[in-house]
Design an enzyme around this catalytic site. Structure first.
Site, PDB file in Angstrom:
ATOM      1  N   PHE A  18      -1.676 133.960  56.207  1.00 55.09           N
ATOM      2  CA  PHE A  18      -1.498 135.226  56.914  1.00 55.09           C
ATOM      3  C   PHE A  18      -2.842 135.606  57.550  1.00 55.09           C
ATOM      4  O   PHE A  18      -3.884 135.471  56.898  1.00 55.09           O
ATOM      5  CB  PHE A  18      -1.057 136.311  55.936  1.00 55.09           C
ATOM      6  CG  PHE A  18      -0.214 137.382  56.559  1.00 55.09           C
ATOM      7  CD1 PHE A  18       1.164 137.267  56.573  1.00 55.09           C
ATOM      8  CD2 PHE A  18      -0.794 138.491  57.135  1.00 55.09           C
ATOM      9  CE1 PHE A  18       1.952 138.261  57.142  1.00 55.09           C
ATOM     10  CE2 PHE A  18      -0.020 139.495  57.711  1.00 55.09           C
ATOM     11  CZ  PHE A  18       1.367 139.370  57.715  1.00 55.09           C
ATOM     12  N   HIS A  48      -0.282 135.670  48.680  1.00 51.64           N
ATOM     13  CA  HIS A  48       0.824 135.678  49.635  1.00 51.64           C
ATOM     14  C   HIS A  48       0.798 134.432  50.518  1.00 51.64           C
ATOM     15  O   HIS A  48       1.343 134.420  51.617  1.00 51.64           O
ATOM     16  CB  HIS A  48       0.776 136.965  50.458  1.00 51.64           C
ATOM     17  CG  HIS A  48       0.869 138.187  49.605  1.00 51.64           C
ATOM     18  ND1 HIS A  48       2.063 138.784  49.271  1.00 51.64           N
ATOM     19  CD2 HIS A  48      -0.089 138.883  48.950  1.00 51.64           C
ATOM     20  CE1 HIS A  48       1.837 139.811  48.468  1.00 51.64           C
ATOM     21  NE2 HIS A  48       0.533 139.892  48.262  1.00 51.64           N
ATOM     22  N   HIS A  52       6.327 132.842  48.318  1.00 52.48           N
ATOM     23  CA  HIS A  52       5.791 133.769  47.322  1.00 52.48           C
ATOM     24  C   HIS A  52       6.723 134.959  47.094  1.00 52.48           C
ATOM     25  O   HIS A  52       7.608 135.233  47.902  1.00 52.48           O
ATOM     26  CB  HIS A  52       4.411 134.291  47.766  1.00 52.48           C
ATOM     27  CG  HIS A  52       4.456 135.091  49.025  1.00 52.48           C
ATOM     28  ND1 HIS A  52       4.445 134.534  50.283  1.00 52.48           N
ATOM     29  CD2 HIS A  52       4.517 136.441  49.230  1.00 52.48           C
ATOM     30  CE1 HIS A  52       4.497 135.477  51.202  1.00 52.48           C
ATOM     31  NE2 HIS A  52       4.550 136.658  50.578  1.00 52.48           N
ATOM     32  N   ASP A  54       6.722 139.085  46.515  1.00 53.95           N
ATOM     33  CA  ASP A  54       5.975 140.336  46.625  1.00 53.95           C
ATOM     34  C   ASP A  54       6.273 141.211  45.415  1.00 53.95           C
ATOM     35  O   ASP A  54       7.424 141.297  44.969  1.00 53.95           O
ATOM     36  CB  ASP A  54       6.401 141.119  47.873  1.00 53.95           C
ATOM     37  CG  ASP A  54       5.746 140.613  49.145  1.00 53.95           C
ATOM     38  OD1 ASP A  54       4.923 139.677  49.077  1.00 53.95           O
ATOM     39  OD2 ASP A  54       6.073 141.155  50.222  1.00 53.95           O
ATOM     40  N   HIS A  58       2.116 145.635  45.971  1.00 56.72           N
ATOM     41  CA  HIS A  58       1.591 145.107  47.242  1.00 56.72           C
ATOM     42  C   HIS A  58       1.540 146.199  48.314  1.00 56.72           C
ATOM     43  O   HIS A  58       0.624 146.239  49.131  1.00 56.72           O
ATOM     44  CB  HIS A  58       2.476 143.944  47.694  1.00 56.72           C
ATOM     45  CG  HIS A  58       2.071 143.295  48.969  1.00 56.72           C
ATOM     46  ND1 HIS A  58       0.768 142.987  49.290  1.00 56.72           N
ATOM     47  CD2 HIS A  58       2.824 142.855  50.030  1.00 56.72           C
ATOM     48  CE1 HIS A  58       0.724 142.399  50.471  1.00 56.72           C
ATOM     49  NE2 HIS A  58       1.956 142.324  50.940  1.00 56.72           N
ATOM     50  N   HIS A 159       9.739 146.588  54.045  1.00 55.85           N
ATOM     51  CA  HIS A 159       9.274 146.484  52.660  1.00 55.85           C
ATOM     52  C   HIS A 159       9.646 147.743  51.872  1.00 55.85           C
ATOM     53  O   HIS A 159      10.209 147.669  50.773  1.00 55.85           O
ATOM     54  CB  HIS A 159       7.744 146.314  52.605  1.00 55.85           C
ATOM     55  CG  HIS A 159       7.244 144.926  52.820  1.00 55.85           C
ATOM     56  ND1 HIS A 159       7.022 144.424  54.072  1.00 55.85           N
ATOM     57  CD2 HIS A 159       6.900 143.945  51.949  1.00 55.85           C
ATOM     58  CE1 HIS A 159       6.558 143.183  53.959  1.00 55.85           C
ATOM     59  NE2 HIS A 159       6.473 142.869  52.680  1.00 55.85           N
ATOM     60  N   GLU A 171       9.389 135.602  50.186  1.00 60.35           N
ATOM     61  CA  GLU A 171       9.051 135.301  51.581  1.00 60.35           C
ATOM     62  C   GLU A 171       8.596 133.850  51.740  1.00 60.35           C
ATOM     63  O   GLU A 171       8.138 133.219  50.786  1.00 60.35           O
ATOM     64  CB  GLU A 171       7.954 136.261  52.074  1.00 60.35           C
ATOM     65  CG  GLU A 171       8.427 137.704  52.115  1.00 60.35           C
ATOM     66  CD  GLU A 171       7.324 138.718  52.364  1.00 60.35           C
ATOM     67  OE1 GLU A 171       7.619 139.775  52.956  1.00 60.35           O
ATOM     68  OE2 GLU A 171       6.175 138.468  51.949  1.00 60.35           O
TER      69      GLU A 171
END
Length: 212
Positions: A18, A48, A52, A54, A58, A159, A171
């Protein structure tokens, strides 16, 4: 015996991360030729990275951390749904899950699985999917994109909508080669104390008679 299908991204030193996150790195700290007995490796990465889970912490300071999550949500029957013709993905695109009685839903979107490249654009998930999923008894949503919100989002509307409706998030799944249908899922996060997420090894096993 029916074989398990690995739907997790392999962790490699050239995989995409990311933007702004710590990239994945693995190396041997000690080699067998040095220790006389064993190889010992070490790794660094954002939590992440790759496939993974969440944790609510987070995106919510008061949310549960990953070690506090209910593991039962990450193990059991899961419905893989093809939404690759939809963008944005709305509640109307998920009508086929109505009445299925499945608490885990995995979305195969139009984004090709490419662990070595972070996408310039991702299919969008409308926050309105959250109350619809809750109505259907869903408490785990998995996606084959890096995030349920745009990469540059600060509000993280989807989210938060999923969180308000009691739905956990997976994700960066790999679903390009998976047919729609009902499978057995295992995608358990690590018990990292106080953490905001965790890598998972996500696998599916077909359930005879359940594939579309």
């Amino acid at each position: 015996m029916t074989k398990w299908i690995d739907i997790s991204q392999p962790l490699t030193n050239d995989m995409a991360s990311f933007p702004g996150d710590a990239p994945f790195s693995f190396e041997l700290t000690y080699k067998k030729e040095e220790t006389g007995s064993v190889n010992v490796g070490q790794m660094t990465a954002s939590l992440h990275t790759g496939t993974h889970a969440d944790a609510p912490f987070h995106y919510d300071e008061d949310g549960q951390t990953i070690d506090q999550m209910d593991l039962n949500r990450y193990i059991g029957k899961a419905l893989v749904v093809d939404v690759s013709n939809s963008n944005p993905i709305t509640a109307a695109d998920l009508e086929e899950i109505t009445g299925k009685g499945i608490s885990r839903v995995l979305l195969h979107t139009s984004l090709p699985n490419n662990p070595k490249r972070f996408p310039d654009h991702m299919p969008a998930l409308d926050p309105d999917i959250a109350p619809f999923l809750k109505e259907q008894g869903v408490d785990l949503l998995g996606v084959d994109i890096p995030s349920v919100d745009p990469a540059d989002s600060k509000d993280l509307d989807t989210h938060h909508a999923l969180y308000r409706n009691g739905i956990n998030i997976l994700e960066n799944l790999m679903l390009d080669q998976v047919r729609p249908g009902i499978y057995e899922l295992i995608a358990v996060p690590l018990a990292i104390h106080g953490a905001d997420g965790s890598p998972v090894r996500a696998v599916l096993r077909p359930i005879p008679g359940e594939e579309d």
